[in-house]
Write a protein that holds these residues in place. Sequence first.
Motif, PDB file in Angstrom:
ATOM      1  N   ASN A  82      -3.124   4.770   0.733  1.00 53.89           N
ATOM      2  CA  ASN A  82      -2.129   3.995  -0.013  1.00 53.89           C
ATOM      3  C   ASN A  82      -2.496   2.611   0.574  1.00 53.89           C
ATOM      4  O   ASN A  82      -2.333   1.391  -0.066  1.00 53.89           O
ATOM      5  CB  ASN A  82      -0.757   4.453   0.200  1.00 53.89           C
ATOM      6  CG  ASN A  82       0.190   3.730  -0.400  1.00 53.89           C
ATOM      7  OD1 ASN A  82       0.329   3.523  -1.659  1.00 53.89           O
ATOM      8  ND2 ASN A  82       1.408   3.381   0.108  1.00 53.89           N
ATOM      9  N   GLU A  83      -2.197   2.278   2.038  1.00 55.49           N
ATOM     10  CA  GLU A  83      -2.396   1.012   2.594  1.00 55.49           C
ATOM     11  C   GLU A  83      -3.686   0.085   2.148  1.00 55.49           C
ATOM     12  O   GLU A  83      -3.536  -0.947   1.825  1.00 55.49           O
ATOM     13  CB  GLU A  83      -2.122   1.008   3.975  1.00 55.49           C
ATOM     14  CG  GLU A  83      -0.841   1.698   4.470  1.00 55.49           C
ATOM     15  CD  GLU A  83       0.327   0.787   4.133  1.00 55.49           C
ATOM     16  OE1 GLU A  83       0.047  -0.354   3.526  1.00 55.49           O
ATOM     17  OE2 GLU A  83       1.329   1.046   4.551  1.00 55.49           O
ATOM     18  N   ASP A 106      -5.626   0.763  -0.457  1.00 60.78           N
ATOM     19  CA  ASP A 106      -5.195   0.214  -2.014  1.00 60.78           C
ATOM     20  C   ASP A 106      -4.556  -0.868  -2.282  1.00 60.78           C
ATOM     21  O   ASP A 106      -4.696  -1.521  -3.298  1.00 60.78           O
ATOM     22  CB  ASP A 106      -5.040   1.670  -2.701  1.00 60.78           C
ATOM     23  CG  ASP A 106      -6.063   2.673  -3.020  1.00 60.78           C
ATOM     24  OD1 ASP A 106      -7.202   2.275  -2.630  1.00 60.78           O
ATOM     25  OD2 ASP A 106      -5.621   3.931  -3.305  1.00 60.78           O
ATOM     26  N   ARG A 107      -3.522  -0.993  -1.426  1.00 63.31           N
ATOM     27  CA  ARG A 107      -2.608  -2.162  -1.752  1.00 63.31           C
ATOM     28  C   ARG A 107      -3.277  -3.567  -1.155  1.00 63.31           C
ATOM     29  O   ARG A 107      -2.696  -4.513  -1.300  1.00 63.31           O
ATOM     30  CB  ARG A 107      -1.239  -1.888  -0.770  1.00 63.31           C
ATOM     31  CG  ARG A 107      -0.461  -0.655  -1.584  1.00 63.31           C
ATOM     32  CD  ARG A 107       0.770  -0.332  -0.533  1.00 63.31           C
ATOM     33  NE  ARG A 107       1.592  -1.541  -0.422  1.00 63.31           N
ATOM     34  CZ  ARG A 107       2.500  -1.746   0.452  1.00 63.31           C
ATOM     35  NH1 ARG A 107       2.859  -0.317   1.341  1.00 63.31           N
ATOM     36  NH2 ARG A 107       3.087  -2.502   1.147  1.00 63.31           N
ATOM     37  N   PRO A 110      -4.835  -6.780  -1.079  1.00 59.26           N
ATOM     38  CA  PRO A 110      -5.086  -7.799  -2.227  1.00 59.26           C
ATOM     39  C   PRO A 110      -6.614  -8.038  -2.384  1.00 59.26           C
ATOM     40  O   PRO A 110      -7.262  -8.114  -1.278  1.00 59.26           O
ATOM     41  CB  PRO A 110      -4.146  -9.106  -2.020  1.00 59.26           C
ATOM     42  CG  PRO A 110      -4.053  -8.888  -0.461  1.00 59.26           C
ATOM     43  CD  PRO A 110      -4.027  -7.596  -0.106  1.00 59.26           C
TER      44      PRO A 110
END
Length: 531
Positions: free
Chosen positions: A462-463, A465-466, A468
């Motif tokens: 999750n981290e 994929d976040r 930028p």
Amino acid sequence: MEKTGFFSNLKSDFPASIVVFFVALPLCLGIALASGAPLFSGLIAGIIGGIVVGALSGSKIGVSGPAAGLAAIVFTSIGTLGGFENFLVAVVLGGIIQLIFGLLRAGVIGYYFPSSVIKGMLTGIGIIIILKQIPHFVGYDADPEGDFAFLQVDGQNTFSEIFTSLDFIQPGSALIGLIGLAILLLWENVLAKKAKIFQIIQGPLVAVIVGIVFFAVMGSNNSLSISSTHLVSVPVPDDFSSFLSQFRFPNFAAIANTEVWVVGFTIALVASLETLLCVEATDKLDPHKNVTPTNRELLAQGTGNIISGLIGGLPITQVIVRSSANIQSGGRTKMSAIIHGLFLLISVILIPNLLNMIPLSVLAAILLVVGFKLAKPGLFKSMYQLGWKQFVPFIVTVVGIIFTDLLVGIGLGLLVGIIVILFKSYQNSHFLHKEGEDVDDGKVKMTLAEEVTFFNKGAILNELDRLPHDSALELDVTNTKYLDNDIIEILDDFIHKAEERNISIKLISERGVVVNPESFFKFFNDKRKAS
């Protein structure tokens, strides 16, 4: 320094054994009644649990006997197996299977239960003892003494039984119960601190003697008289031969029945689990912090169940109610458990009529004190102060035990404990922050924890994929000792995604700084193999 001789702590063990005897006596009878078994079978289990298991066990303060947690299994099994003699075969088989568990060193299972769940178990049992003894304390004895389940066979539950009992208060039982409770509190909090004689002669013994005298003086034609239904009810044989006739023996012809084997395995599994949990709990209660060898305990319990089944007794486990009473009364060695078993044996042979003069309300007073010591209000405060990760599994275990039964409550607490562990593992797998709080330069640093497993997969994915586009990731694995293959695959996949999103990656490890993405996968594989 603790004395190590067999009889060196007798001045502590003997008084404790008396208390345990008075606690165990009604429970042996009540559990047999709740199990739909002959009353004498409960006494046999108590005697074997004290003498045989007590002698073989490595526990200094644990006390074994018939367990309330097995009552429902016993009650159902006697019917489905076609009689008590057939059921005894399953008890013997259960004991043999426990011996196998011990030889396979399965005793380690008990160590995997969180401390918060064990403390919740002790507290929940303490509250259950208090709630279950209130009706007996006021002379309402419709529910068997050993029935600790929330839902009862008479359609009542633990709380409705208390409210119902208030409409059926027996003045004599309630009065001697209050007198017994007052004696116990006065003895422990005042008299025992003033003179040594009050430490040698235990308050529970005095309370029981006063109860017998009260019953004898009041007789049967008095408003304060106590009827036989509110007294201990030990089977009274006419002679020695009739005493021997109370023993029942297994019908080994039933051994070909697969249901007998299923029940035997169920008894072994449940009894072993209850025993191991009790061992863990009593070791925590023990002020001298003795550690019980769990595999030896399984061997002792298995031997006890084989013998109990062969002569007509109920299944045996180590029992927290008796064990905690032993600890609270100052028991130091296994002699207190053995002597309590001898007391049970001698008393049912020589003085059953005298035992049958003991009011149940006096014994309820003893158990109320035991229950309060297990469930002190201060424990709730201390567990709350430890934080929600300790308090939630603790309180779930307590509530689960009160509203279901022992094993279900422990199972619920363990489930919540596992969820908490997974949640914290999810949180603690990595630390993610930007370089500089006030600078938005796209630099992000992720530090992996010492051990990263598949539990952490979702959090890390999750981290990543976040992150930028056009940012810079600094991945610090300097302190990481173990990387699961699932995590390596995620990181390897991210290398290719990072190229598409123009994310630069810098790896910091004990080997130095790696900036070549192609060498990442080899590095992580080497890291995993080294682990």
